[in-house]
Enzyme design. Sequence first.
Site, PDB file in Angstrom:
ATOM      1  N   ASP A 130      38.284  18.127 -37.330  1.00 10.63           N
ATOM      2  CA  ASP A 130      37.822  16.951 -36.598  1.00 10.63           C
ATOM      3  C   ASP A 130      38.597  15.713 -37.035  1.00 10.63           C
ATOM      4  O   ASP A 130      39.038  14.912 -36.200  1.00 10.63           O
ATOM      5  CB  ASP A 130      36.325  16.764 -36.817  1.00 10.63           C
ATOM      6  CG  ASP A 130      35.782  15.568 -36.069  1.00 10.63           C
ATOM      7  OD1 ASP A 130      35.992  15.491 -34.841  1.00 10.63           O
ATOM      8  OD2 ASP A 130      35.149  14.718 -36.709  1.00 10.63           O
ATOM      9  N   HIS A 137      35.143  19.790 -40.505  1.00 10.95           N
ATOM     10  CA  HIS A 137      35.366  18.360 -40.749  1.00 10.95           C
ATOM     11  C   HIS A 137      36.863  18.062 -40.816  1.00 10.95           C
ATOM     12  O   HIS A 137      37.338  17.063 -40.251  1.00 10.95           O
ATOM     13  CB  HIS A 137      34.674  17.926 -42.040  1.00 10.95           C
ATOM     14  CG  HIS A 137      35.041  16.555 -42.485  1.00 10.95           C
ATOM     15  ND1 HIS A 137      34.716  15.415 -41.781  1.00 10.95           N
ATOM     16  CD2 HIS A 137      35.737  16.139 -43.576  1.00 10.95           C
ATOM     17  CE1 HIS A 137      35.181  14.351 -42.424  1.00 10.95           C
ATOM     18  NE2 HIS A 137      35.810  14.763 -43.503  1.00 10.95           N
TER      19      HIS A 137
END
Length: 109
Positions: free
Chosen positions: A85, A82
Site C-alpha cells: 500500500d 502495508h
Amino acid sequence: MIDEAENNSDLRQTMQIIIFSGDARKFIMQALDLVGDAKYNESEQLLKQAHEQLVKAHALQTDKIQKEAEGEQLEYSVLFTHAQDTMMSVNTEYNLVKHLIEVFKKREY
C-alpha cells in the site's frame, strides 16, 4: 509451515519495501518543494532518485509475488500489505509530481 529463518528473510524484505518507499517519498516531497520555486531541473533529479528507490521496492515486491505464483506457500502478512500500500501510494505521488513538473514547465514557456 515457514521456518524462522525464512520468516526473518520475508520480514527483512518487507521492511526494505517500506524503507525504499519512504526514501522515495522524501525525494518526491523535496522535488515538489522545488517545483514551487521553479527549479525544474533540480526537481527532476530528485524524481530520478525517487524512481531508483521505487524500482528497488518494486523488485522486492515482485520477488515475493513471483514465489507465490510459482506455488510457494506464503503466509498472509499485514505488514506486507502495508508495504504494498505504501509503495503504491508513493508511486502515485511520483506520477503526480512528475506530471506537475511538466505542467509548470509548459506554463513558463
